[in-house]
Design a protein around this motif. Sequence first.
Motif, PDB file in Angstrom:
ATOM      1  N   ILE A   1       0.845  -1.262  -0.060  1.00 58.27           N
ATOM      2  CA  ILE A   1       0.160   0.189  -0.043  1.00 58.27           C
ATOM      3  C   ILE A   1       0.817   1.182  -0.094  1.00 58.27           C
ATOM      4  N   ILE A   2       1.837   1.410   0.890  1.00 63.21           N
ATOM      5  CA  ILE A   2       2.728   2.436   0.933  1.00 63.21           C
ATOM      6  C   ILE A   2       3.571   2.477  -0.208  1.00 63.21           C
ATOM      7  N   ALA A   3       3.965   1.801  -0.699  1.00 62.01           N
ATOM      8  CA  ALA A   3       4.823   1.537  -2.326  1.00 62.01           C
ATOM      9  C   ALA A   3       3.951   1.964  -3.419  1.00 62.01           C
ATOM     10  N   GLY A   4       2.512   1.588  -3.429  1.00 58.47           N
ATOM     11  CA  GLY A   4       1.843   2.006  -4.306  1.00 58.47           C
ATOM     12  C   GLY A   4       1.385   3.575  -4.270  1.00 58.47           C
ATOM     13  N   PHE A   5       1.121   4.179  -3.027  1.00 56.02           N
ATOM     14  CA  PHE A   5       0.961   5.337  -2.800  1.00 56.02           C
ATOM     15  C   PHE A   5       2.023   6.272  -3.041  1.00 56.02           C
ATOM     16  N   LEU A   6       3.337   5.999  -3.135  1.00 55.69           N
ATOM     17  CA  LEU A   6       4.422   6.620  -3.230  1.00 55.69           C
ATOM     18  C   LEU A   6       4.619   6.722  -4.593  1.00 55.69           C
ATOM     19  N   CYS A   7       4.389   5.476  -5.450  1.00 58.13           N
ATOM     20  CA  CYS A   7       4.372   5.625  -6.674  1.00 58.13           C
ATOM     21  C   CYS A   7       3.344   6.627  -7.487  1.00 58.13           C
ATOM     22  N   ILE A   8       2.007   6.730  -6.958  1.00 59.96           N
ATOM     23  CA  ILE A   8       1.292   7.570  -7.438  1.00 59.96           C
ATOM     24  C   ILE A   8       1.679   8.974  -7.171  1.00 59.96           C
ATOM     25  N   LEU A   9       2.195   9.308  -6.129  1.00 61.33           N
ATOM     26  CA  LEU A   9       2.825  10.882  -5.712  1.00 61.33           C
ATOM     27  C   LEU A   9       3.859  11.096  -6.822  1.00 61.33           C
TER      28      LEU A   9
END
Length: 369
Positions: free
Chosen positions: A348-356
Amino acid sequence: MELLKFELYKIFKQKSIWITFIFMLGMSYLSLAYPYSSAVEKDMYQDWEGSITDEDIQEAKIEYASLIEKEKQQVDDEKDALTDQETMQLWMYQKLVLSEVVMEGNEQRIQELRKEITAAAEMEMAMREEISMNQFSHQTGPTQTVAFVEFGAFLVLGVMLILGLSPIYSKEYSSKMDHYLFSSKKGRKPLAKAKIVAALIYTCLVVLSWEAFNLVLNFILHGNEGWGMPIQFYTLYLNPAYAESPYAFTMLEYHFIQLGIHLLAGCSFALLIVWISSLCHNALITFFISASIYIAPELLGMAESLQTLLTFSYISTVRVQILFTDFKAIDLFGYPVLYPIVACLVMIIAGFLCILATLHNIKNREIGT
């Protein structure tokens, strides 16, 4: 909405992904193709289904030892191995014997945990006390369905995401379409959001497609019996992968959890590919970078010092199995957090950081650079 439809159209119009998907489903399932008659096997299990008694286990031990000895003798005499029926019997007896081995090992572990005064020990003990293996039934369908995620679907999903999403930005850069898109009223942030959502939808559709294939084919070939069996009974070609697992899940419960974690990891990896594509002018470069990130943990898997870190890599989380084979937890401020939960948080954190990172990159990108 129009942007999203257009992005989905661009992804799905690629003929290569359709051809690859069909080919990979066939190849991955061939690697798991069950070599024996399910009808014969079901008849064999009928005499043993129901509650497991001590007499059942003792008889199974005798039959199992006899078949093992016969197999060894056949090999020593350079004769053909066991017949198909004998091999099916061997696997069935192994599962019956396994029920006693698991429960004895489980009880021994519980006694060891009683001597420890830690939160992790209390958690593991509570989990193990829920395990029960007193029922037995035919279970080839659930076993093959669960195994497909570990040995086939992880590769299908990885290849489909890399192949389908690598051009999502890179192709537009190479074709100079970014000059138009980034200067239009619907450029930049709305376009980036559409691509991100399209990538997630594409990932979900890939997972749902192979899952439908997996369920339907196994139902046709092996039936629907055995979903209520504990995962500790899971045995694929004499390999009892979950024999030491502390999770008191049935095959059905585990498969739903397995599928959820697999999908979450797939979505996170899809967002990584979108971000890499937003940085690269060439789709081929995006392809190789994404593939390297996905495959690298498998190549580094023999390094003991990296085992914990590699457990939370994309490919390990997509395969799921390693998270549930035994009790693994990370101590967080004195509270044990189980590996499956940690893996989900990492994804979840990795995906969120990729979006940002994608939104930031597109916002500040100069046209033509």
